[in-house]
Motif scaffolding. Structure first.
Motif, PDB file in Angstrom:
ATOM      1  N   LEU A 144       2.946   2.472  -0.784  1.00  0.00           N
ATOM      2  CA  LEU A 144       3.429   1.091  -0.752  1.00  0.00           C
ATOM      3  C   LEU A 144       4.868   1.020  -0.256  1.00  0.00           C
ATOM      4  N   GLU A 170       4.734   1.465   3.438  1.00  0.00           N
ATOM      5  CA  GLU A 170       4.186   0.267   4.083  1.00  0.00           C
ATOM      6  C   GLU A 170       5.248  -0.834   4.132  1.00  0.00           C
ATOM      7  N   LYS A 228       5.392  -5.779  -0.400  1.00  0.00           N
ATOM      8  CA  LYS A 228       4.976  -4.386  -0.596  1.00  0.00           C
ATOM      9  C   LYS A 228       5.888  -3.673  -1.601  1.00  0.00           C
TER      10      LYS A 228
END
Length: 932
Positions: free
Chosen positions: A399, A402, A418
């Motif tokens: 995460l 990302e 995110k």
């Protein structure tokens, strides 16, 4: 020929001469020769492993010629198995199993029992516990049948069985077995029994560590090491095993210098055992990376990868590739070798069906692509799903990446979402360090347009830093708390400066630059945050135990067990973190835990202006505090511009110092423009008073700047102002420890004659300070310093300084016979010392508080010294001698150290022989805080 004569003659030959010699002496070859070779090899396995291996090949060569002797080849297999048990356990199994049939056929109960005992040990090493249990039962039944004639072999069996129980986590049973071995072996005084008893105690040390008796483990290991070291010859492999365990223990408790030394000794002992050698290299590399010695860590990882690869241990080679690639990334993301190493690791992990390791490698490839500004490439690596059993850390890491990918593509809102998801998951999983990382990311991304939210995130990240720093040992503070944990507060300082929050900016600078030094000073005086309740101490012991146990299982290839223990360890560390946070009782609100008020510092300040510098990414920020408590912030431009100008000055100074003194004065005109550039960059934009005293707190790379020599076009700065330096202005809030000093002490080390003027310099100090004790090239000088019971009023150290060491704790002064490191300096008794003079090369490099990169002068200030005088670069002997003589004369006339240095510099500047700034401006005075 007697069998021993045959053995001696055979081993005296080169290996390629064996075949011809054996053919000529066929009639002298007997089973006794093979047995003698086996005994010789067994004796050397732990002390000379390569020679032991060679002898096993000789045993095979003899056995092959004894075609009519059924026991010859099995005995050679047995010899080879004994060697392979320490080097290649799988080969050992093959050898022992090849030897067994003939002894079973002949009903030799003792031999069968001994071979099964050996199989037990290697099966346990390989994690084949069912096979190990079967071998134990068979060995026990055969040796029981033999009776008292097999006592020494029963000890070997029990040692191996205790090791099996330890590997299975059956600690109580293992402890009982080892205690039995110790009791039985203690009845005898032979070398074999002493070694057996010591082996059992080594196993006990680990059992104690795994059952919460961690402190006893170190004592047992050190006692065992001393016992084995006294043997002739000492068993090197067993000693290496002890050193490895000591290294793991010292790492777990934060005694990093001792850990490094123990790993070095272990590597020397494991030279001929590839698996153990490479595994120890991994430990050393991890420690070097923690110490910030990334280049040395890179070399260790590379060597471990090569050794594992040559041994066919591809899983371990892949892990070394992944760790080594990450270190290379931190050094230089453009390094193309990183791509090769990560690709190799991914291929190996995939081939071995290690899905979690493969997933982590793909995430590292994505991270690398983002660092290289290759978002499309990063997206390709992030497409693959994580395995169903992915750890919370992998989920959070994905995460986070990302979010960084979205930010790189300009999708700011997606990035924030995110990171918020990552933050939520890291909280659920108690991943404290990831929480800190993500708070820092959110603080940066919100800095421009969501000021309050950004400040809150940055405050939380800084608060986590404070709590984590409080958990570090002294050596970890010095060595580990570096830039990677000092990136939040400069962001807040930048945010505050842009908003015109000048006092907030200054407080953030003080925390960034002074927090680690302040923590160390507080610990020295017993004023740290109280955190020693029995419950928290018990929690710490459990954490240390799990660290050791996880390292043990990782070393033995049981990654599943190691991961299980690390998962528990994360929970315990998070629990201790929360207890620490509660004990610190930080106040709420952005950055208010930095409670020191600028007005309070101004009231204590005996200077007209404090100038605090801080690097904020690529920009340089200065905060000024005057006597009235007014704070201003000034942006000074690019750090690169300062660094480039400073490098020009270094180049010109080196040129001056390389030329005859008669040419120096003519080169002043070429240096003044560079000093003017530095003045314009660092001083001219600031609200300076017309005259008075400046207290300057530099940051990297300003530690080399000769502030007294900066040129305004008409005057040097040191002509207009009295100048003194301090690591951070916040230290003015910390009292200097009181102490009744003794007479001055002057120590010189000429580096085996390389520093010609050391003796003259120490003699000059003695002339200026008649009551001074002196020492020149004395091998006992380091011990003299270490055992000071009364602080000297003045401590003068004239020696070469080794500050190029990657790991800061290993840098220091090269005294006669040994290095006196920064860690040694921290432990000095300097309470009451008015001044330390460091007359060495480049001793002012590296103060970077707010992290743990503390250089030599910081350690001396922490040890209690009120002021230190440091050299910024090496100058010639004549200039040093003249400056020191003038300095001590002024000091004896009751001038303060900065005043005495200014007087000495003025005297040199007036002498045409020393008028160039490269000669007179090479020293600076640094103070601690409140000077009584």
């Amino acid at each position: 020929m007697m069998c021993f004569d045959v053995v001696d003659a055979l081993l005296a030959l080169a290996d390629d001469e064996w075949e011809g010699w054996l053919a000529q002496h066929q009639s002298s070859l007997t089973l006794d020769v093979v047995a003698a070779l086996k005994r010789r090899s067994d004796e050397l396995i732990k002390t000379d492993t390569p020679q032991a291996e060679r002898i096993t090949r000789a045993a095979y060569a003899v056995a092959q010629r004894l075609v009519d002797e059924p026991f010859a080849m099995p005995l050679a297999h047995w010899a080879r198995g004994n060697w392979a048990a320490y080097v290649d356990p799988e080969q050992a199994v093959r050898c022992y199993r090849a030897a067994l049939p003939i002894y079973e056929q002949k009903g030799d109960h003792l031999a069968i029992g001994r071979l099964h005992s050996n199989l037990l040990g290697v099966y346990a090493t390989l994690g084949q516990f069912r096979a190990a249990d079967r071998s134990y039962e068979q060995a026990k039944s055969y040796l029981d049948w033999v009776g008292d004639d097999a006592i020494s072999y029963r000890l070997d069996l029990d040692l191996n069985y205790g090791f099996l129980l330890l590997e299975q986590g059956r600690y109580k049973e293992a402890l009982a077995v080892n205690e039995g071995v110790i009791a039985l072996a203690s009845r005898y005084d032979t070398a074999a029994m002493i070694e057996a008893r010591t082996e059992a105690r080594i196993n006990q040390a680990f059992i104690f560590a795994c059952t919460g008796r961690i402190r006893e483990s170190e004592t047992i290991l050190l006692d065992s090491r001393q016992t084995l070291q006294a043997m002739t010859p000492p068993p090197m492999l067993t000693l290496a095993r002890i050193d490895l365990n000591l290294g793991v223990y010292y790492s777990a408790v934060g005694r990093l210098a001792e850990a490094f030394a123990a790993f070095k000794r272990a590597l020397a002992g494991f030279q001929t055992v590839a698996m153990d050698y490479a595994a120890t290299l991994l430990y050393e590399a991890d420690l070097l990376a923690q110490l910030g010695a990334l280049r040395a860590a890179r070399r260790a990882y590379d060597e471990a990868r090569w050794v594992f690869g040559e041994a066919g241990l591809q899983q371990y080679a892949a892990r070394a590739s992944l760790a080594g690639a990450n270190v290379r990334r931190d050094l230089d993301p453009s390094d193309t070798q990183i791509d090769t190493m990560l690709a190799h690791a991914l291929d190996q992990f995939s081939a071995l069906n290690l899905s979690l390791e493969a997933a982590d490698t793909r995430l590292e490839l994505a991270r690398l692509a983002l660092l290289r500004n290759q978002p499309d490439r990063a997206r390709e690596w992030l497409v693959a799903d994580l395995p169903p059993d992915a750890s919370p850390e992998l989920l959070v890491k994905r995460l986070w990446l990302e979010g960084r990918l979205a930010a790189a593509q300009g999708h700011r809102e997606t990035a924030i979402v995110k990171w918020q998801q990552a933050l939520a998951q890291s909280r659920v999983a108690d991943l404290i360090w990831w929480q800190r990382t993500i708070h820092a990311e959110l603080g940066r991304v919100l800095e421009r347009d969501a000021i309050e939210a950004a400040a809150e995130h940055l405050a939380t990240a800084a608060q986590i830093d404070d709590a984590l720093r409080a958990e570090l040992s002294v050596e970890e503070l010095i060595a580990d708390f570096q830039d990677r944990r000092n990136d939040v507060l400069p962001v807040f300082a930048r945010l505050a400066a842009r908003q015109g929050w000048h006092e907030h900016a200054l407080r953030a600078m003080w925390r960034a630059k002074g927090s680690a030094i302040a923590e160390l000073m507080a610990r020295r005086t017993g004023q740290g945050v109280p955190f020693d309740a029995p419950a928290t101490d018990d929690l710490y012991q459990r954490i240390v135990t799990l660290r050791w146990e996880a390292a043990y299982y990782r070393y033995h290839g049981n990654e599943a067990k190691a991961d299980e223990l690390r998962s528990v360890l994360v929970q315990l560390e998070a629990q201790r973190y929360r207890l620490r946070l509660h004990a610190m009782a930080p106040t709420s609100g952005a950055m208010t835990s930095a409670a020191v008020e600028p007005s309070a510092i101004a009231a204590r300040m005996d200077a007209d202006l404090l100038i605090e510098y801080l690097r904020c990414d690529d920009d340089l920020l200065a905060c000024c505090l005057d006597r009235d408590g007014r704070v201003t912030t000034t942006w000074l431009g690019s750090v690169v511009a300062v660094s480039d100008t400073l490098q020009k000055l270094v180049t010109r100074n080196l040129k001056v110092l390389s030329l005859p003194s008669r040419q120096h004065a003519a080169l002043i005109s070429t240096t003044l423009p560079v000093l003017r550039q530095l003045y314009d960059l660092l001083i001219a934009p600031l609200p300076l008073p017309p005259a008075g005293t400046l207290l300057i707190a530099p940051c990297a790379p300003l530690h080399y700047v000769p502030f007294a020599a900066l040129w305004d076009g008409d005057h040097y700065l040191g002509e207009r102002y009295l100048i003194e330096q301090i690591p951070s202005g916040v230290l003015l809030n910390i009292p200097v420890p009181a102490g009744e000093p003794g007479p001055p002490l002057a120590i010189g080390a000429s580096a085996e004659g390389e520093l010609d003027a050391v003796a003259q310099e120490i003699a000059a100090v003695k002339e200026a300070l008649p009551d001074a004790r002196i020492s020149v090239d004395d091998p006992a000088a380091a011990d003299m310093l270490r055992t000071l019971t009364q602080a000297p009023r003045i401590l003068h150290l004239s020696a070469h300084t080794e500050l190029g060491a990657e790991a800061t704790i290993f840098a220091g002064l090269q005294l006669a016979g040994r290095m006196f490191t920064i860690a040694d300096c921290y432990n000095l008794n300097l309470a009451g010392t008015e001044l330390v003079v460091l007359s060495g090369c480049t001793t002012a490099h590296g103060i970077e508080s707010g992290g743990a990169l503390l250089a030599l002068q910081s350690a001396l200030l922490i040890a209690g010294a009120r002021r230190i005088m440091v050299s910024l670069w090496p100058i010639n002997d004549a200039a040093t001698a003249t400056l020191m003589r003038r300095f001590y004369q002024a000091l004896s006339a009751d001038q303060s150290p900065p005043e005495a240095l200014r007087t000495a510099q003025q005297a040199l500047r007036a002498d045409p022989a020393f008028a160039h700034p490269a000669l007179w401006a090479a020293f600076a005075v640094v103070r601690r805080g409140i000077v009584c």
